[in-house]
Scaffold this active site. Structure first.
Site, PDB file in Angstrom:
ATOM      1  N   GLU A 117      -2.779   8.633  -5.211  1.00  0.00           N
ATOM      2  CA  GLU A 117      -3.052   8.018  -6.505  1.00  0.00           C
ATOM      3  C   GLU A 117      -4.259   8.669  -7.165  1.00  0.00           C
ATOM      4  OE1 GLU A 117      -3.327   3.762  -6.210  1.00  0.00           O
ATOM      5  OE2 GLU A 117      -1.363   3.559  -5.286  1.00  0.00           O
ATOM      6  N   ARG A 135       0.850  -1.184   0.000  1.00  0.00           N
ATOM      7  CA  ARG A 135       0.000   0.000   0.000  1.00  0.00           C
ATOM      8  C   ARG A 135       0.887   1.236   0.000  1.00  0.00           C
ATOM      9  NH1 ARG A 135      -3.277  -2.448  -1.898  1.00  0.00           N
ATOM     10  NH2 ARG A 135      -5.427  -2.897  -1.290  1.00  0.00           N
ATOM     11  N   HIS A 174      -0.429   1.093 -10.336  1.00  0.00           N
ATOM     12  CA  HIS A 174      -1.236   0.227  -9.465  1.00  0.00           C
ATOM     13  C   HIS A 174      -1.923  -0.872 -10.289  1.00  0.00           C
ATOM     14  CE1 HIS A 174      -3.469   0.228  -5.356  1.00  0.00           C
ATOM     15  NE2 HIS A 174      -3.305  -1.004  -5.815  1.00  0.00           N
TER      16      HIS A 174
END
Length: 320
Positions: free
Chosen positions: A261, A232, A280
């Site tokens: 993000e 994460r 991601h």
């Protein structure tokens, strides 16, 4: 008496939809992707997948209804309102396990991109530049520290062994894990960092892991460590990572997740030659929907029988 509802907020294959109707004949299946949104929200008992906007528009968590269980399509659940779910005794199951193959392969891909200069070759190809005088690195014989030894960490350990790497696993309890040569407890990890040539972060985001990789942690790594983050984003202090790159403590960072993000356009990470940015995507899998439904199928069989859910039940006290 109206049927209780199963609200589908994740894509589902036609054959899985038929199987679901067979497994839960006393429930009405509502597929939001097909425009079925007129079912009373208070009658929804199960949610498959998650869409925050749709859930908020429907008032799902604000309505005193029959909601008993949510199956999300991600391994991490830090974006969910865990306090409300716990307070209302709503069960939450995640997708832990379905990402192990793609994420482990992505980690190896990042390492090869740097060690075998594939990342550099791609940049050189765009410039028609032939570069022979390069120092390439072999993974064989290197030591990889895998921080988080769940399904992903275990699969990464297996692949690392295929590359003849030595493996160190880090977990909370110190429990033994297959494919790990050595296991150390998370609180003791800092004392063993200098043993690793590669450090891979697969930690979930909890109150204990926020900014886990900070200046103090990077300072204890050996010079030139390769650092990969597929856990994460907020588990890593970005400023401290950049400083570690500048200082040479970290010679390369492969990053799939970030504190913010999408990664802001003005982030200095974009332009660094010692950083590989992927958006991601490491968990994206060819068989994602099938693997997710397999978890859901096993759980719903137990649910309709009034039994405890056997797969991936989130512990609200641990936040994963």
């Amino acid at each position: 008496m109206s049927k209780k509802g199963i609200w589908l907020l994740n894509d589902i294959k036609p054959e899985h939809l038929e199987k679901l109707k067979e497994l839960a004949p006393d429930h009405k299946v509502i597929n939001s992707n097909d425009g079925e949104n007129d079912f009373p929200v208070e009658d929804i008992e199960i949610v498959y997948g998650w869409d925050k906007k749709k859930a908020e528009e429907a008032g799902l968590l604000e309505t005193e209804g029959q909601l008993k269980w949510i199956q999300v399509s991600s391994a991490g659940v830090d974006y969910m309102d865990l306090d409300t779910l716990k307070e209302r005794s709503i069960l939450l199951t995640n997708a832990s396990g379905i990402h192990s193959v793609p994420i482990a392969e992505s980690v190896i891909g990042m390492l090869l991109a740097y060690c075998r200069k594939i990342q550099q070759a791609i940049a050189d190809q765009a410039q028609h530049h032939w570069r022979e005088d390069q120092r390439l690195i072999e993974l064989s014989g290197k030591t990889i520290m895998i921080v988080g030894t769940g399904n992903i960490g275990k699969e990464l350990g297996r692949l690392s062994k295929a590359f003849n790497m030595k493996t160190i696993g880090i977990n909370r309890s110190g429990r033994e894990v297959e494919y790990m040569d050595h296991i150390f407890r998370q609180p003791d990890m800092i004392d063993h960092l200098k043993k690793a040539d590669v450090v891979v972060n697969i930690l979930p985001l909890t109150s204990e892991t926020k900014a886990f990789f900070d200046q103090k942690m990077f300072a204890e790594m050996k010079e030139g460590t390769l650092f990969i983050n597929v856990g994460r984003g907020p588990t890593v202090n970005t400023e401290d990572l950049i400083q570690a790159l500048d200082d040479g403590k970290v010679s390369f960072a492969g990053l799939d997740v970030f504190e913010t993000e999408p990664l802001p356009e003005d982030s200095p990470l974009w332009d660094r030659k010692d950083v590989l940015v992927t958006p991601h995507i490491s968990g994206n899998a060819e068989h994602y929907n099938t693997r997710l439904f397999n978890i859901f199928e096993e759980n719903i069989r137990a649910f309709v029988e009034g039994e405890e859910l056997p797969r991936n039940l989130v512990d609200y006290d641990k936040s994963y």
